[in-house]
Design a protein around this motif. Structure first.
Motif, short mmCIF file in Angstrom:
data_model
loop_
_atom_site.label_atom_id
_atom_site.label_comp_id
_atom_site.label_asym_id
_atom_site.label_seq_id
_atom_site.Cartn_x
_atom_site.Cartn_y
_atom_site.Cartn_z
N LEU A 21 38.51 32.85 29.40
CA LEU A 21 38.79 33.43 30.71
C LEU A 21 39.62 32.47 31.56
O LEU A 21 40.52 32.88 32.29
CB LEU A 21 37.47 33.78 31.43
CG LEU A 21 36.68 34.94 30.83
CD1 LEU A 21 35.28 35.00 31.45
CD2 LEU A 21 37.40 36.26 31.06
N GLU A 23 41.69 30.18 30.44
CA GLU A 23 43.05 30.16 29.90
C GLU A 23 43.83 31.39 30.34
O GLU A 23 45.02 31.31 30.67
CB GLU A 23 43.00 30.11 28.37
CG GLU A 23 42.45 28.81 27.82
CD GLU A 23 41.89 28.99 26.42
OE1 GLU A 23 41.16 28.10 25.97
OE2 GLU A 23 42.15 30.02 25.79
N ARG A 24 43.16 32.52 30.39
CA ARG A 24 43.85 33.77 30.74
C ARG A 24 44.19 33.84 32.23
O ARG A 24 45.29 34.24 32.61
CB ARG A 24 42.96 34.96 30.36
CG ARG A 24 43.62 36.32 30.53
CD ARG A 24 42.63 37.44 30.37
NE ARG A 24 41.71 37.50 31.51
CZ ARG A 24 40.66 38.33 31.58
NH1 ARG A 24 40.38 39.11 30.56
NH2 ARG A 24 39.88 38.34 32.64
N ASP A 25 43.23 33.44 33.08
CA ASP A 25 43.37 33.66 34.52
C ASP A 25 43.79 32.43 35.31
O ASP A 25 44.14 32.55 36.48
CB ASP A 25 42.03 34.18 35.09
CG ASP A 25 41.61 35.50 34.45
OD1 ASP A 25 40.40 35.78 34.43
OD2 ASP A 25 42.50 36.24 33.98
N GLY A 26 43.72 31.24 34.70
CA GLY A 26 44.12 30.03 35.42
C GLY A 26 43.04 29.47 36.31
O GLY A 26 43.18 28.35 36.83
N LYS A 27 41.96 30.21 36.52
CA LYS A 27 40.81 29.72 37.29
C LYS A 27 39.64 30.65 37.02
O LYS A 27 39.83 31.80 36.60
CB LYS A 27 41.11 29.65 38.78
CG LYS A 27 41.36 31.02 39.41
CD LYS A 27 41.53 30.92 40.92
CE LYS A 27 41.72 32.31 41.52
NZ LYS A 27 41.84 32.30 42.98
N VAL A 28 38.43 30.16 37.26
CA VAL A 28 37.24 31.01 37.20
C VAL A 28 36.35 30.66 38.38
O VAL A 28 36.34 29.51 38.84
CB VAL A 28 36.45 30.85 35.88
CG1 VAL A 28 37.24 31.39 34.70
CG2 VAL A 28 36.07 29.39 35.63
N GLU A 32 31.94 35.21 39.70
CA GLU A 32 32.49 36.16 38.73
C GLU A 32 31.85 35.97 37.35
O GLU A 32 31.59 36.94 36.64
CB GLU A 32 34.01 35.97 38.61
CG GLU A 32 34.79 36.46 39.84
CD GLU A 32 36.25 36.05 39.78
OE1 GLU A 32 36.59 35.17 38.96
OE2 GLU A 32 37.04 36.59 40.56
N HIS A 36 29.91 38.57 35.09
CA HIS A 36 30.51 38.89 33.79
C HIS A 36 29.49 38.73 32.66
O HIS A 36 29.44 39.56 31.74
CB HIS A 36 31.71 37.97 33.55
CG HIS A 36 32.46 38.27 32.28
ND1 HIS A 36 33.45 39.22 32.21
CD2 HIS A 36 32.37 37.73 31.03
CE1 HIS A 36 33.94 39.26 30.98
NE2 HIS A 36 33.29 38.37 30.23
N GLN A 116 45.78 38.16 21.77
CA GLN A 116 45.41 38.77 23.04
C GLN A 116 46.29 39.96 23.38
O GLN A 116 45.92 40.80 24.20
CB GLN A 116 45.46 37.72 24.15
CG GLN A 116 44.37 36.66 24.03
CD GLN A 116 44.55 35.50 24.98
OE1 GLN A 116 45.67 35.17 25.39
NE2 GLN A 116 43.46 34.84 25.33
#
Length: 258
Positions: A21, A23-28, A32, A36, A116
């Protein structure tokens, strides 16, 4: 006993998914992640703390960011460098997969992007030495995933050794997606990591069609360990303005510039 085993495995799987997550969004954000994974704030706080302690991410108030860039080209550094050019190449490559195929995925940040980008409706059998790619495809309902086991290389997050090679050698696949470290017309496909060579050679041997996906900066480059000649690649997907692609076409590669 089965439930106990499952309880042991789940935290590790959850942490790997947190990294995907990220890697995909740049932050977590912690909130969330709580929603999730349907776990407590304390659980997520502990997961993020352990990942930060391992150097895999950077803790910030309320969540996490990718770890600061360093000079090493390990897996997470490469994924952190992923840009729109790589994503575009990955989308084009993913379009080459066809329903019902057996597909090999080499490890790497580029091949993770390809995985992906695969449509959820596609029916595939995927074999890979990359746990990250296996996890990325775990929510694809029609993809059967076979993970080649063996010792995990922390720098590349891929498995290696006799176990991985033997499993890959037992496969007759329709397609291989590989992202190359370096590709030189005379020297061939080369790798930065000696431990990857045998697995990469087995992957090349086991696929009817090999698609290499790479940005133009990898063309003409050379790393220390030779994997195979360029002629082992059938299709090369690279940037539209990549220079000197004629040298690869003369070796029999179909070059697709996108």
């Amino acid at each position: 006993m089965h439930n106990t085993h499952q309880a042991i495995d789940l935290p590790s799987l959850r942490k790997q998914k947190i990294l995907l997550l990220l890697e995909r969004d740049g932050k977590v954000t912690a909130s969330e992640l709580v929603e999730h994974f349907a776990v407590s704030q304390d659980t997520i706080r502990r997961d993020l703390g352990e990942l930060a302690a391992a150097g895999l991410l950077q803790r910030v108030h309320g969540g996490a960011l990718p770890r600061p860039k360093d000079t090493g080209k390990d897996f997470f550094t490469r994924v952190g460098e992923t840009n729109e050019v790589k994503r575009h190449l990955a989308r084009v490559a993913a379009g080459r997969a066809e329903d019902g195929q057996i597909v090999l995925f080499d490890s790497g940040s580029t091949t993770l992007q390809i995985a992906q980008c695969l449509p959820h409706a596609l029916h595939l059998t995927v074999i890979t030495p990359s746990p990250m790619i296996a996890i990325a495809l775990a929510d694809h309902p029609h993809v059967k995933i076979i993970l080649a086991g063996g010792q995990l290389n922390p720098a590349t997050l891929s498995t290696g050794g006799h176990e991985a090679v033997r499993l890959i050698q037992s496969v007759k696949a329709d397609l291989l997606f590989t992202g190359v470290c370096a590709l030189h017309p005379q020297v061939g496909i080369t790798s930065l990591h000696f431990g990857e060579v045998a697995v990469k050679q087995a992957l090349l041997d086991s696929a009817s069609h090999v698609i290499a996906v790479t940005t133009s900066d990898k063309l003409g480059a050379v790393e220390p360990f030779v994997v195979a000649p360029c002629s082992r690649i059938h299709t090369l997907i690279t940037e539209w303005d990549a220079p000197d692609v004629q040298a690869y076409e003369q070796l029999g590669l179909q070059v697709q510039r996108v």
